[in-house]
Motif scaffolding. Sequence first.
Motif, short mmCIF file in Angstrom:
data_model
loop_
_atom_site.label_atom_id
_atom_site.label_comp_id
_atom_site.label_asym_id
_atom_site.label_seq_id
_atom_site.Cartn_x
_atom_site.Cartn_y
_atom_site.Cartn_z
N ASP A 1 0.86 -1.19 0.00
CA ASP A 1 0.00 0.00 0.00
C ASP A 1 0.90 1.23 0.00
O ASP A 1 1.59 1.51 0.98
N THR A 2 0.91 1.99 -1.10
CA THR A 2 1.85 3.11 -1.23
C THR A 2 1.55 4.26 -0.27
O THR A 2 2.40 5.12 -0.04
N LYS A 3 0.34 4.31 0.27
CA LYS A 3 0.00 5.37 1.22
C LYS A 3 0.34 4.97 2.65
O LYS A 3 0.92 5.75 3.41
N ALA A 4 0.02 3.76 3.03
CA ALA A 4 0.20 3.33 4.42
C ALA A 4 1.57 2.71 4.69
O ALA A 4 2.05 2.74 5.83
N ASP A 5 2.19 2.14 3.65
CA ASP A 5 3.40 1.36 3.86
C ASP A 5 4.69 2.08 3.48
O ASP A 5 5.77 1.49 3.55
N ILE A 6 4.59 3.34 3.06
CA ILE A 6 5.78 4.15 2.77
C ILE A 6 5.76 5.36 3.70
O ILE A 6 4.81 6.14 3.69
N ILE A 7 6.79 5.50 4.52
CA ILE A 7 6.86 6.62 5.44
C ILE A 7 8.20 7.32 5.27
O ILE A 7 9.14 6.77 4.68
N ASP A 8 8.28 8.56 5.76
CA ASP A 8 9.55 9.27 5.72
C ASP A 8 9.83 9.90 7.08
O ASP A 8 9.12 9.65 8.06
N VAL A 9 10.88 10.70 7.15
CA VAL A 9 11.29 11.27 8.43
C VAL A 9 10.21 12.18 9.01
O VAL A 9 9.98 12.19 10.22
#
Length: 320
Positions: free
Chosen positions: A130-138
């Motif tokens: 899931d590109t919204k929930a599973d990709i995070i940044d600083v």
Amino acid sequence: MNRIDYQKKIISALTWLKSQVEIHNSLSLTDINHAAEDFYCGLLNLVYGYSLKNINIIDQNAAAIDLGDEQKKIAIQVTSTSALAKTKYTVEKFIEKELYKKFDRLLILNIVKKTNHEAATIGGAEYSLDTKADIIDVDDLIKKITSDPDLQKLKSIVDFLDAELSLPTQKSLPNEVLTILGIIEFISDEGHEEAGNGYLEEPIPEDKIYRRFADHADFLVDMYNDGYIEYGAVLEAVKKESDFGQVKLRRAANYLKRYSDDVLTKFGGDPKDALSQIITDFSALLGNNGYAFDEGAAEFYVIEQLVKCNIFPYKEVPLA
């Protein structure tokens, strides 16, 4: 308050590290990325309660996956690349190596800044990210940490950051400098994008001071001269040494035009009362957001912008 101090230290430390990664990568110095794997392994364990380990050390077969918690079945890739191609490659390798049989969820942590991919998911029948929930940044990580109500956890994170990072010593700036920086920062926010519509572009200070505000000319000129002696060099240093580009300074000027004209109208065209209100507004604005405030510096910045016609601008006269 301890909570505010902890939050400030966390924000300062993680944004500093983020900037270091950006600079090193721009110079093709990628060793910092590898060091960041172990750093974020420890940090994520504190933040989320994971038991992550560096998989690259344990299992060289785990291509494109850096950290793993076999108990909670979480796999994490730590990257400074936000390109769609890199995300697809990571998911493809996760599927190819059948890591989905070992880990229920794959997360991608971008240690610089993530990209919002148009595709909602990436992967196939075996596994889908899931590109919204599973990709995070600083930035996401900072929001998660600083919103945590557990004060003891915040302290443990600050202790971890103190042990892991050697931050440069921050020199405190005088209140007058912080005041001007704070004003420019807030009024140049991207939400204020009025490009001077309805106002003349070229300043005409002589016309404004001695004609438009003739009854108050002596007061305004004295106010400018007195302020220049005290704060002129400060303002010039702020403009030269700060990282405010021309776009941000122009946006600040454009916002001032509209805002100050509204205030002037409210006070029936009296510049003395209007200036007093503007300075009061700035004081409240900075105070409410934790900035120091020096009234003299704010006063001089406002009068200097008046001379430049960014305060109380001339309105264009429509053609008949």
